[in-house]
Every structure is written in structure tokens, then in C-alpha cells.
Scaffold this motif. Structure first.
Motif, PDB file in Angstrom:
ATOM      1  N   GLY A  60       0.821  -1.210   0.000  1.00 35.81           N
ATOM      2  CA  GLY A  60       0.000   0.000   0.000  1.00 35.81           C
ATOM      3  C   GLY A  60       0.848   1.250   0.000  1.00 35.81           C
ATOM      4  N   GLY A  61       1.937   1.225   0.746  1.00 33.36           N
ATOM      5  CA  GLY A  61       2.847   2.357   0.768  1.00 33.36           C
ATOM      6  C   GLY A  61       3.484   2.597  -0.581  1.00 33.36           C
ATOM      7  N   PHE A  62       3.842   1.520  -1.276  1.00 35.78           N
ATOM      8  CA  PHE A  62       4.412   1.676  -2.624  1.00 35.78           C
ATOM      9  C   PHE A  62       3.460   2.454  -3.520  1.00 35.78           C
ATOM     10  CE2 PHE A  62       4.829   0.588  -7.027  1.00 35.78           C
ATOM     11  CZ  PHE A  62       6.202   0.554  -7.259  1.00 35.78           C
ATOM     12  N   TRP A  63       2.204   2.046  -3.532  1.00 35.76           N
ATOM     13  CA  TRP A  63       1.253   2.707  -4.430  1.00 35.76           C
ATOM     14  C   TRP A  63       0.943   4.124  -3.966  1.00 35.76           C
ATOM     15  CZ3 TRP A  63       1.458   0.659  -8.841  1.00 35.76           C
ATOM     16  CH2 TRP A  63       1.618  -0.716  -9.005  1.00 35.76           C
ATOM     17  N   ASP A  64       1.024   4.377  -2.667  1.00 37.62           N
ATOM     18  CA  ASP A  64       0.900   5.759  -2.189  1.00 37.62           C
ATOM     19  C   ASP A  64       2.043   6.620  -2.715  1.00 37.62           C
ATOM     20  OD1 ASP A  64      -1.431   5.370  -0.756  1.00 37.62           O
ATOM     21  OD2 ASP A  64      -0.415   5.041   1.164  1.00 37.62           O
ATOM     22  N   ILE A  65       3.257   6.063  -2.732  1.00 33.72           N
ATOM     23  CA  ILE A  65       4.404   6.803  -3.278  1.00 33.72           C
ATOM     24  C   ILE A  65       4.121   7.180  -4.725  1.00 33.72           C
ATOM     25  CG2 ILE A  65       6.855   6.688  -3.883  1.00 33.72           C
ATOM     26  CD1 ILE A  65       6.488   6.719  -0.918  1.00 33.72           C
ATOM     27  N   LEU A  66       3.660   6.214  -5.498  1.00 29.98           N
ATOM     28  CA  LEU A  66       3.383   6.481  -6.915  1.00 29.98           C
ATOM     29  C   LEU A  66       2.299   7.543  -7.068  1.00 29.98           C
ATOM     30  CD1 LEU A  66       4.301   5.322  -9.721  1.00 29.98           C
ATOM     31  CD2 LEU A  66       2.156   4.048  -9.693  1.00 29.98           C
TER      32      LEU A  66
ATOM     33  N   TYR B 261       1.370   9.974  -4.869  1.00 25.01           N
ATOM     34  CA  TYR B 261       1.564  11.293  -4.262  1.00 25.01           C
ATOM     35  C   TYR B 261       2.918  11.940  -4.567  1.00 25.01           C
ATOM     36  CZ  TYR B 261      -2.655  10.335  -1.575  1.00 25.01           C
ATOM     37  OH  TYR B 261      -3.943  10.066  -1.202  1.00 25.01           O
ATOM     38  N   THR B 262       3.718  11.332  -5.420  1.00 25.88           N
ATOM     39  CA  THR B 262       4.984  11.960  -5.801  1.00 25.88           C
ATOM     40  C   THR B 262       4.998  12.244  -7.300  1.00 25.88           C
ATOM     41  OG1 THR B 262       6.097   9.827  -6.183  1.00 25.88           O
ATOM     42  CG2 THR B 262       6.290  10.796  -3.982  1.00 25.88           C
ATOM     43  N   LYS B 263       5.940  13.094  -7.694  1.00 30.46           N
ATOM     44  CA  LYS B 263       6.113  13.416  -9.104  1.00 30.46           C
ATOM     45  C   LYS B 263       7.479  12.983  -9.629  1.00 30.46           C
ATOM     46  CE  LYS B 263       3.080  17.457  -8.775  1.00 30.46           C
ATOM     47  NZ  LYS B 263       2.979  18.941  -8.894  1.00 30.46           N
ATOM     48  N   LYS B 264       8.464  12.932  -8.753  1.00 28.69           N
ATOM     49  CA  LYS B 264       9.828  12.632  -9.174  1.00 28.69           C
ATOM     50  C   LYS B 264      10.080  11.118  -9.177  1.00 28.69           C
ATOM     51  CE  LYS B 264      11.750  16.978  -7.413  1.00 28.69           C
ATOM     52  NZ  LYS B 264      12.741  17.600  -6.495  1.00 28.69           N
ATOM     53  N   PRO B 265      11.152  10.674  -9.826  1.00 37.17           N
ATOM     54  CA  PRO B 265      11.527   9.259  -9.745  1.00 37.17           C
ATOM     55  C   PRO B 265      11.839   8.852  -8.307  1.00 37.17           C
ATOM     56  CG  PRO B 265      12.704  10.356 -11.538  1.00 37.17           C
ATOM     57  CD  PRO B 265      12.027  11.442 -10.740  1.00 37.17           C
ATOM     58  N   PHE B 266      11.614   7.585  -7.998  1.00 34.24           N
ATOM     59  CA  PHE B 266      11.986   7.040  -6.707  1.00 34.24           C
ATOM     60  C   PHE B 266      12.685   5.701  -6.947  1.00 34.24           C
ATOM     61  CE2 PHE B 266       7.615   5.905  -7.648  1.00 34.24           C
ATOM     62  CZ  PHE B 266       7.530   4.556  -7.362  1.00 34.24           C
ATOM     63  N   VAL B 267      13.203   5.088  -5.899  1.00 37.94           N
ATOM     64  CA  VAL B 267      13.984   3.865  -6.069  1.00 37.94           C
ATOM     65  C   VAL B 267      13.523   2.783  -5.103  1.00 37.94           C
ATOM     66  CG1 VAL B 267      16.002   5.247  -6.734  1.00 37.94           C
ATOM     67  CG2 VAL B 267      15.815   4.396  -4.378  1.00 37.94           C
TER      68      VAL B 267
ATOM     69  N   ILE C 100       7.223  -3.089 -10.599  1.00 40.16           N
ATOM     70  CA  ILE C 100       8.449  -2.866 -11.363  1.00 40.16           C
ATOM     71  C   ILE C 100       8.168  -1.993 -12.580  1.00 40.16           C
ATOM     72  CG2 ILE C 100      10.217  -4.012 -12.753  1.00 40.16           C
ATOM     73  CD1 ILE C 100       9.977  -6.387 -10.763  1.00 40.16           C
ATOM     74  N   ARG C 101       7.070  -2.270 -13.276  1.00 42.52           N
ATOM     75  CA  ARG C 101       6.720  -1.451 -14.445  1.00 42.52           C
ATOM     76  C   ARG C 101       6.428  -0.012 -14.024  1.00 42.52           C
ATOM     77  NH1 ARG C 101       3.389  -6.007 -15.463  1.00 42.52           N
ATOM     78  NH2 ARG C 101       4.313  -7.411 -17.020  1.00 42.52           N
ATOM     79  N   ALA C 102       5.661   0.152 -12.954  1.00 39.60           N
ATOM     80  CA  ALA C 102       5.287   1.498 -12.509  1.00 39.60           C
ATOM     81  C   ALA C 102       6.516   2.296 -12.094  1.00 39.60           C
ATOM     82  CB  ALA C 102       4.287   1.409 -11.353  1.00 39.60           C
ATOM     83  N   LEU C 103       7.423   1.667 -11.361  1.00 43.06           N
ATOM     84  CA  LEU C 103       8.634   2.345 -10.925  1.00 43.06           C
ATOM     85  C   LEU C 103       9.488   2.736 -12.130  1.00 43.06           C
ATOM     86  CD1 LEU C 103      10.795   1.270  -7.902  1.00 43.06           C
ATOM     87  CD2 LEU C 103      11.878   1.924 -10.035  1.00 43.06           C
ATOM     88  N   SER C 104       9.590   1.828 -13.092  1.00 39.31           N
ATOM     89  CA  SER C 104      10.380   2.105 -14.294  1.00 39.31           C
ATOM     90  C   SER C 104       9.775   3.237 -15.112  1.00 39.31           C
ATOM     91  CB  SER C 104      10.480   0.837 -15.144  1.00 39.31           C
ATOM     92  OG  SER C 104      11.148   1.095 -16.350  1.00 39.31           O
ATOM     93  N   GLU C 105       8.463   3.225 -15.262  1.00 41.81           N
ATOM     94  CA  GLU C 105       7.799   4.268 -16.049  1.00 41.81           C
ATOM     95  C   GLU C 105       7.948   5.640 -15.396  1.00 41.81           C
ATOM     96  OE1 GLU C 105       3.879   2.714 -16.367  1.00 41.81           O
ATOM     97  OE2 GLU C 105       4.441   1.220 -17.903  1.00 41.81           O
ATOM     98  N   ARG C 106       8.106   5.678 -14.077  1.00 38.28           N
ATOM     99  CA  ARG C 106       8.350   6.929 -13.368  1.00 38.28           C
ATOM    100  C   ARG C 106       9.814   7.378 -13.544  1.00 38.28           C
ATOM    101  NH1 ARG C 106       6.208   9.553  -8.926  1.00 38.28           N
ATOM    102  NH2 ARG C 106       4.210   9.045  -9.907  1.00 38.28           N
TER     103      ARG C 106
END
Length: 233
Positions: free
Chosen positions: A176-182, A184-190, A211-217
Motif C-alpha cells: 500500500g505504501g508503494f502505491w501511495d508513493i506512486l 503522491y509523488t512526481k519525481k523518480p523514486f527507487v 516494477i513497471r510502474a517504478l520504471s515508467e516513473r
């Protein structure tokens, strides 16, 4: 080819060694990582995590500052090998001077006690990446394997981290925290040390959708070679 390692616990290991009277320094020690090993391995950047166990019996803020002091002491003693990285320009300088870039991170957002002034203090002492949780709930959010995501405090931390330029690290964070990061943020994360759940289905690893969502960001994942996250046996 020069490469980057997003996570190691060497500073915590070194502090524990000092406390028990073991020999060793960041330059040369009987650890998995030291500066001389890194120099011989074509590293470009090593992220050094300040790990604090919230249930370890020590004051979390005092412990993280003690670790940070040790980190800066060791870098000062090894200027010929190591270049502190506080910005991209510092990383470029390290490459030009053929030194190892060293970036300071914290593994456990709970050391900030839910207070933005303490987050900003970590930034002032050189921390450029924060792993929001380890294995316990804290003021910021829930860890891997637990329901729920970020708290209101956690969302405030995200906003301030993006303003400061501190990298958000989702390793150890709940789904749930992962998807909250996606959300509520605009910049890339790791994800500094996470693997693929499709290959090893443990809660610390990332699903293909993550993995796809993080990569697309525009973010990156640092592979975790700990056996617990490579096999389910």
C-alpha cells in the motif's frame, strides 16, 4: 563498466566493530565491503546506509547521528579514495578524479520521530536518500507484509523530500505504501535493495506491476543478493 550499488550496511557494521573492540576501518576491513575492495571493482558510486533498528535498545536519533559522524570521519580519513556525493555535480567530479563516489542514506524513516525538522536535519548532515520503513511500523507508514500504506505524516515527508531533493526509497515498504508513493509523488523514486516477486514470492520483493510502474516513473531498482530474497526455501 562502472556501476552503482544502492545499499550496504557497512557503516553500521563498522560501528558495531568499534563497540566490541574489533579492528577495521572503512578503508580496509574484514567486511563484505571496504574502500579498497570497491576501488578494485570499478565502482562509480556506493550508497552507505545508516541502519537503525527501532527495537535495538538505543535512542534512534542519537544512533543515526552517531553513525553519520562515523561515516564523515571515515571519509575525511580517506580523501584519496572517496568522494562524498551531495549532488550530481559531486558524482561527476568523482568520476573525473577516479575516486569512489559515496552517497549517504538512512534505512529507517522512524529515526525522524515523525518530525519534519529532523528530516531536514538529516539532509543537512548529508543524507540524500531515505528508506521510509524497515520491518516495523513507524510514524511514516507500514512495512512490508503489513496492510495499509503511508500516514498523513508520511505524505508530508514525501512532499518535503521532493522539495529538498532527497530520494524516496521504497524497499521494506508495504505494498500500500508503494502505491501511495506512486500516487503522491512526481519525481523518480527507487527500490534500493529489492528483487522480483515473480521469481521469489516473498513480501520484500516487487510485483511485475510495481516494477513497471517504478520504471515508467524513471526510477531504478537495486538487486538484493541476500539469499532470503532469492529463494523461497
Amino acid at each position: 563498466m562502472p556501476f552503482i550499488d544502492l545499499h550496504c550496511d557497512t557503516i553500521s557494521r563498522l560501528l558495531n566493530a568499534r563497540r566490541t573492540g574489533e579492528a577495521g576501518s572503512l578503508r580496509q576491513a574484514d567486511f563484505h565491503i571496504d574502500l579498497e575492495k570497491l576501488k578494485g571493482s570499478d565502482y562509480l558510486l556506493q550508497n552507505f546506509a545508516l541502519f537503525v533498528n527501532l527495537k535495538g535498545g538505543r535512542d534512534p536519533l542519537q544512533e543515526v547521528l552517531t553513525l553519520a559522524d562515523l561515516y564523515w570521519e571515515e571519509l575525511a580519513n580517506n580523501k584519496d579514495l572517496a568522494q562524498p556525493v551531495l549532488s550530481f555535480a559531486d558524482l561527476e567530479a568523482a568520476r573525473r578524479e577516479k575516486k569512489l563516489g559515496c552517497l549517504l542514506t538512512v534505512e529507517e524513516g522512524g529515526v525522524c520521530l515523525g518530525r519534519l525538522p529532523l528530516l531536514r536535519t538529516l539532509y543537512r548532515v548529508g543524507v540524500r536518500m531515505l528508506t521510509l520503513t524497515w520491518n516495523y511500523p513507524n510514524e511514516v507508514g507500514q512495512p512490508n507484509g503489513q496492510p495499509g500504506g503511508l500516514t498523513e505524516t508520511g505524505l508530508a515527508f514525501l512532499e518535503e523530500m521532493e522539495r529538498l531533493g532527497m530520494i524516496v526509497d521504497v524497499s521494506h515498504l508495504s505494498d500500500g505504501g508503494f502505491w501511495d508513493i506512486l500516487r503522491y509523488t512526481k519525481k523518480p523514486f527507487v527500490a534500493s535493495h529489492s528483487d522480483a516477486a515473480k521469481e521469489c514470492n516473498v513480501c520484500r520483493n516487487l510485483t511485475d506491476d510495481m516494477i513497471r510502474a517504478l520504471s515508467e516513473r524513471g526510477g531504478v531498482i537495486g538487486l538484493n543478493y541476500c539469499c532470503d530474497f532469492l529463494t523461497e526455501t
